[in-house]
Design a protein around this motif. Structure first.
Motif, PDB file in Angstrom:
ATOM      1  N   GLN A  11       0.992  -0.753   0.378  1.00 53.29           N
ATOM      2  CA  GLN A  11      -0.345   0.053   0.219  1.00 53.29           C
ATOM      3  C   GLN A  11       0.957   1.288   0.066  1.00 53.29           C
ATOM      4  OE1 GLN A  11      -0.475   2.361   3.463  1.00 53.29           O
ATOM      5  NE2 GLN A  11       1.300   1.475   3.473  1.00 53.29           N
ATOM      6  N   PHE A  12       0.337   2.794  -0.132  1.00 51.63           N
ATOM      7  CA  PHE A  12       0.787   3.722  -0.394  1.00 51.63           C
ATOM      8  C   PHE A  12      -0.290   4.241   1.332  1.00 51.63           C
ATOM      9  CE2 PHE A  12      -1.538   6.417  -2.728  1.00 51.63           C
ATOM     10  CZ  PHE A  12      -2.161   5.598  -3.848  1.00 51.63           C
ATOM     11  N   PRO A  13       0.356   5.412   1.441  1.00 55.47           N
ATOM     12  CA  PRO A  13      -0.590   5.702   2.928  1.00 55.47           C
ATOM     13  C   PRO A  13      -1.426   6.807   2.393  1.00 55.47           C
ATOM     14  CG  PRO A  13       2.145   7.169   3.172  1.00 55.47           C
ATOM     15  CD  PRO A  13       2.197   6.354   1.771  1.00 55.47           C
ATOM     16  N   LEU A  14      -1.729   7.466   1.018  1.00 50.13           N
ATOM     17  CA  LEU A  14      -2.604   8.353   0.378  1.00 50.13           C
ATOM     18  C   LEU A  14      -4.007   7.373  -0.164  1.00 50.13           C
ATOM     19  CD1 LEU A  14      -2.037  11.647   0.355  1.00 50.13           C
ATOM     20  CD2 LEU A  14      -3.081  10.373   2.092  1.00 50.13           C
ATOM     21  N   ILE A  73       3.995  -3.278   3.743  1.00 48.90           N
ATOM     22  CA  ILE A  73       5.068  -3.136   2.067  1.00 48.90           C
ATOM     23  C   ILE A  73       4.694  -1.759   1.297  1.00 48.90           C
ATOM     24  CG2 ILE A  73       6.102  -4.213   0.800  1.00 48.90           C
ATOM     25  CD1 ILE A  73       6.100  -6.063   2.858  1.00 48.90           C
ATOM     26  N   ARG A  74       5.123  -0.447   1.912  1.00 52.57           N
ATOM     27  CA  ARG A  74       5.534   0.215   0.613  1.00 52.57           C
ATOM     28  C   ARG A  74       5.037   0.488  -0.621  1.00 52.57           C
ATOM     29  NH1 ARG A  74       5.446   6.080   0.633  1.00 52.57           N
ATOM     30  NH2 ARG A  74       4.829   6.461  -1.470  1.00 52.57           N
ATOM     31  N   GLU A  75       4.046   0.351  -1.833  1.00 53.76           N
ATOM     32  CA  GLU A  75       4.126   0.425  -3.161  1.00 53.76           C
ATOM     33  C   GLU A  75       3.872   1.469  -3.624  1.00 53.76           C
ATOM     34  OE1 GLU A  75       5.540  -2.693  -4.506  1.00 53.76           O
ATOM     35  OE2 GLU A  75       5.430  -1.409  -5.937  1.00 53.76           O
ATOM     36  N   SER A  76       4.559   2.163  -4.565  1.00 50.33           N
ATOM     37  CA  SER A  76       4.029   3.331  -5.456  1.00 50.33           C
ATOM     38  C   SER A  76       3.637   2.760  -6.727  1.00 50.33           C
ATOM     39  CB  SER A  76       5.066   4.150  -5.102  1.00 50.33           C
ATOM     40  OG  SER A  76       5.093   4.860  -4.098  1.00 50.33           O
ATOM     41  N   PRO A  77       2.202   2.411  -7.180  1.00 55.57           N
ATOM     42  CA  PRO A  77       1.447   1.538  -7.974  1.00 55.57           C
ATOM     43  C   PRO A  77       1.999   1.997  -9.257  1.00 55.57           C
ATOM     44  CG  PRO A  77      -0.278   2.370  -6.908  1.00 55.57           C
ATOM     45  CD  PRO A  77       1.210   2.322  -5.986  1.00 55.57           C
ATOM     46  N   TRP A  78       1.746   3.457  -9.462  1.00 58.53           N
ATOM     47  CA  TRP A  78       2.393   4.474 -10.397  1.00 58.53           C
ATOM     48  C   TRP A  78       3.512   3.907 -11.305  1.00 58.53           C
ATOM     49  CZ3 TRP A  78       0.711   6.355  -5.358  1.00 58.53           C
ATOM     50  CH2 TRP A  78       2.407   7.512  -5.402  1.00 58.53           C
ATOM     51  N   GLU A  79       4.604   4.326 -10.157  1.00 59.25           N
ATOM     52  CA  GLU A  79       5.775   3.519 -10.518  1.00 59.25           C
ATOM     53  C   GLU A  79       6.252   2.050 -11.487  1.00 59.25           C
ATOM     54  OE1 GLU A  79       8.134   2.892  -7.418  1.00 59.25           O
ATOM     55  OE2 GLU A  79       8.643   5.506  -6.893  1.00 59.25           O
ATOM     56  N   ASP A  81       7.501  -4.154 -11.981  1.00 57.81           N
ATOM     57  CA  ASP A  81       7.845  -5.138 -12.487  1.00 57.81           C
ATOM     58  C   ASP A  81       7.499  -5.848 -11.582  1.00 57.81           C
ATOM     59  OD1 ASP A  81       7.954  -4.753 -15.144  1.00 57.81           O
ATOM     60  OD2 ASP A  81      10.438  -4.814 -14.786  1.00 57.81           O
ATOM     61  N   ALA A  82       8.331  -6.126 -10.274  1.00 58.22           N
ATOM     62  CA  ALA A  82       8.143  -6.887  -9.147  1.00 58.22           C
ATOM     63  C   ALA A  82       6.421  -7.053  -8.462  1.00 58.22           C
ATOM     64  CB  ALA A  82       8.095  -6.928  -8.150  1.00 58.22           C
ATOM     65  N   PHE A  83       5.929  -5.811  -8.859  1.00 57.94           N
ATOM     66  CA  PHE A  83       4.548  -6.404  -8.138  1.00 57.94           C
ATOM     67  C   PHE A  83       3.517  -6.071  -9.093  1.00 57.94           C
ATOM     68  CE2 PHE A  83       0.627  -2.948  -7.136  1.00 57.94           C
ATOM     69  CZ  PHE A  83       0.259  -3.909  -6.275  1.00 57.94           C
ATOM     70  N   LEU A  84       3.828  -5.905 -10.740  1.00 59.17           N
ATOM     71  CA  LEU A  84       2.854  -6.554 -11.658  1.00 59.17           C
ATOM     72  C   LEU A  84       2.950  -7.484 -11.651  1.00 59.17           C
ATOM     73  CD1 LEU A  84       3.881  -3.744 -14.514  1.00 59.17           C
ATOM     74  CD2 LEU A  84       1.719  -4.000 -13.000  1.00 59.17           C
ATOM     75  N   THR A 113      -2.977  -0.853  -5.828  1.00 59.91           N
ATOM     76  CA  THR A 113      -2.554  -1.135  -4.241  1.00 59.91           C
ATOM     77  C   THR A 113      -4.399  -1.745  -3.965  1.00 59.91           C
ATOM     78  OG1 THR A 113      -2.653   0.699  -4.147  1.00 59.91           O
ATOM     79  CG2 THR A 113      -0.566  -0.748  -3.771  1.00 59.91           C
ATOM     80  N   PRO A 114      -4.874  -2.533  -3.098  1.00 57.14           N
ATOM     81  CA  PRO A 114      -4.197  -2.915  -2.132  1.00 57.14           C
ATOM     82  C   PRO A 114      -3.999  -4.184  -2.543  1.00 57.14           C
ATOM     83  CG  PRO A 114      -6.117  -3.152  -0.548  1.00 57.14           C
ATOM     84  CD  PRO A 114      -6.035  -1.958  -1.983  1.00 57.14           C
ATOM     85  N   VAL A 115      -2.751  -4.641  -2.166  1.00 58.71           N
ATOM     86  CA  VAL A 115      -2.477  -6.621  -2.073  1.00 58.71           C
ATOM     87  C   VAL A 115      -2.021  -6.979  -0.796  1.00 58.71           C
ATOM     88  CG1 VAL A 115      -0.931  -8.867  -3.861  1.00 58.71           C
ATOM     89  CG2 VAL A 115      -2.037  -6.177  -4.794  1.00 58.71           C
ATOM     90  N   MET A 116      -2.506  -8.336  -0.491  1.00 57.74           N
ATOM     91  CA  MET A 116      -2.141  -9.050   0.298  1.00 57.74           C
ATOM     92  C   MET A 116      -1.610 -10.335   0.216  1.00 57.74           C
ATOM     93  SD  MET A 116      -4.827  -7.761   3.525  1.00 57.74           S
ATOM     94  CE  MET A 116      -3.897  -8.150   5.312  1.00 57.74           C
ATOM     95  N   VAL A 117      -0.566 -10.039   0.665  1.00 58.41           N
ATOM     96  CA  VAL A 117       0.529 -11.721   0.545  1.00 58.41           C
ATOM     97  C   VAL A 117       0.583 -12.065   2.434  1.00 58.41           C
ATOM     98  CG1 VAL A 117       1.904 -13.005  -0.506  1.00 58.41           C
ATOM     99  CG2 VAL A 117       1.047 -10.773  -1.325  1.00 58.41           C
ATOM    100  N   GLU A 118       0.292 -13.915   2.430  1.00 58.87           N
ATOM    101  CA  GLU A 118       0.254 -14.435   3.527  1.00 58.87           C
ATOM    102  C   GLU A 118       1.008 -15.794   2.503  1.00 58.87           C
ATOM    103  OE1 GLU A 118       1.783 -16.237   5.542  1.00 58.87           O
ATOM    104  OE2 GLU A 118      -0.058 -15.362   7.479  1.00 58.87           O
ATOM    105  N   GLU A 119       2.396 -15.595   2.651  1.00 62.46           N
ATOM    106  CA  GLU A 119       3.747 -16.465   2.069  1.00 62.46           C
ATOM    107  C   GLU A 119       3.286 -17.962   2.521  1.00 62.46           C
ATOM    108  OE1 GLU A 119       8.183 -15.235   1.423  1.00 62.46           O
ATOM    109  OE2 GLU A 119       6.519 -13.942  -0.030  1.00 62.46           O
ATOM    110  N   GLU A 120       2.961 -18.321   3.791  1.00 60.29           N
ATOM    111  CA  GLU A 120       3.416 -19.584   5.231  1.00 60.29           C
ATOM    112  C   GLU A 120       1.532 -19.929   4.195  1.00 60.29           C
ATOM    113  OE1 GLU A 120       4.234 -19.950   9.183  1.00 60.29           O
ATOM    114  OE2 GLU A 120       5.509 -17.870   8.590  1.00 60.29           O
ATOM    115  N   LYS A 121       1.310 -19.166   3.396  1.00 63.96           N
ATOM    116  CA  LYS A 121      -0.443 -20.054   3.475  1.00 63.96           C
ATOM    117  C   LYS A 121       0.074 -19.915   2.141  1.00 63.96           C
ATOM    118  CE  LYS A 121      -3.453 -18.597   7.361  1.00 63.96           C
ATOM    119  NZ  LYS A 121      -4.651 -17.935   7.608  1.00 63.96           N
TER     120      LYS A 121
END
Lengths: 223, 223
Positions: free
Chosen positions: B6-9, B30-36, B39-42, B50-58
């Motif tokens: 996400q990003f604060p606004l 995790i700070r993400e600026s989608p306008w940038e 590649d990793a976020f896409l 945003t938002p995206v939520m990840v639970e790696e173990e599950k």
């Protein structure tokens, strides 16, 4: 009896109608052209958008296609369409939102504006550049659908879900408006052909919006 | 542990954070600026939002604020936020969609474009006409909220729900960006003041987006 306020090319009303058809819920269609901003309709839905569903005897008014679909998913047991595990249901809802928001914004909204509203309301010619951009966007989004359907039987997983219904509803309006080039999208074509053959889909495909005619192949399951 | 990109606004990330806060679900930001368009976020979310939520173990990835909220509503029993009868839940979802789509489109999206993106990305001055239009739209929408709150304790009925959270999330971003004139909206003001005082809201209000500062009163429950 439920009443559904809609117009033939409203993709969100099509989504609701497909779900109601699959679940066997009966309803009457009420034609509403939201761009006319009729007072009686704005009293019903201040947001001024179709679809709206009303059941007068129960005193229930349902607004927003996703709220409507979730309502019938919760109240009608037949054929669950937001199905699977919690993570599976999240995937159904992700792709439903992708159809309703991204595919609509990039493809269907500009096609409706240029090919329907400009003709019916503004009496202006369509903007060719905007039409071409919408068709390019459709192509990109269908590449993504091809990718999903290379890995899954249906868009969100192993069974048909609301995601298939929501995407097919958007795609069918874009197709009606001549915005879809099917060449090179065999997986999407096979998937859409199967959906078109379903009894829930047939009545939608036979309806026409005044003045605007779809391409010849639009109604055929084999296209 | 869940991670929230996400990003604060981001108003949709705020909606998810408020729901997680109310339900007591822990997560890392995790700070993400989608306008940038990283590649990793896409790769994570092809829609690039945003938002995206990840639970790696599950091995669970959740995308789209409404799909995320429905997931936690289904999996965490504490404090139901899509609550009441089937018709009541439809009302919660109607107003949640109103916040996410109508209020966002008319108020928050233009404010974010003019006051955040033009500053951070385009290095261009804001369009004063578009800002004034967004503020007029906010005023109209707050009139509607005043009307609802004259008849109900909370936006969708007698108890706090996801509708309150979704609207407050949008409103808080518009307020941060100086787009809200509170004069003449006592019912909304009282309602928002109560929400601002909740422990789920406090961490959001203390965060700042680089370069862009909110009005002095922004963080205060009594404003």
């Amino acid at each position: 009896m439920w009443r559904l306020y809609q117009f033939p090319l409203c993709p969100f009303s099509r989504k609701v109608r497909l779900l109601l058809g699959e679940k066997g819920v009966a309803y009457d269609l009420i034609r509403e052209s939201p761009w006319e901003g009729q007072d009686a309709f704005l009293d019903l839905n201040p947001a001024g958008q179709t679809p709206v569903m009303v059941e007068e005897e129960k005193g229930v008014v349902l607004i927003d296609s996703q709220a409507i679909c979730e309502y019938f998913e919760e109240t009608v047991e037949k054929l669950p369409l937001i199905n699977g595990s919690a993570a599976g249901r999240a995937e159904v809802r992700r792709l439903t939102a992708w159809a309703d928001q991204i595919f609509y914004r990039d493809v269907v909204a500009p096609l409706l504006e240029e090919r329907m509203k400009k003709r019916l309301v503004h009496r202006a010619p369509p903007d060719g550049g905007r039409l071409r951009e919408a068709m390019r966007n459709a192509n990109t989004h269908m590449d993504y659908m091809d990718y999903l359907l290379d890995h899954r039987s249906w868009l969100a997983g192993g069974t048909m879900s609301l995601a298939d219904i929501a995407v097919a509803a958007q795609l069918s309006v874009a197709d009606y408006l001549g915005g879809i080039d099917w060449a090179g999208h065999e997986p999407v074509k096979r998937w859409y052909s199967a959906l078109k053959s379903r009894p829930s889909f047939r009545p939608l495909l036979s309806e026409r919006m005044e003045v605007i005619m779809p391409p010849d192949y639009y109604e055929k399951p084999d296209f």
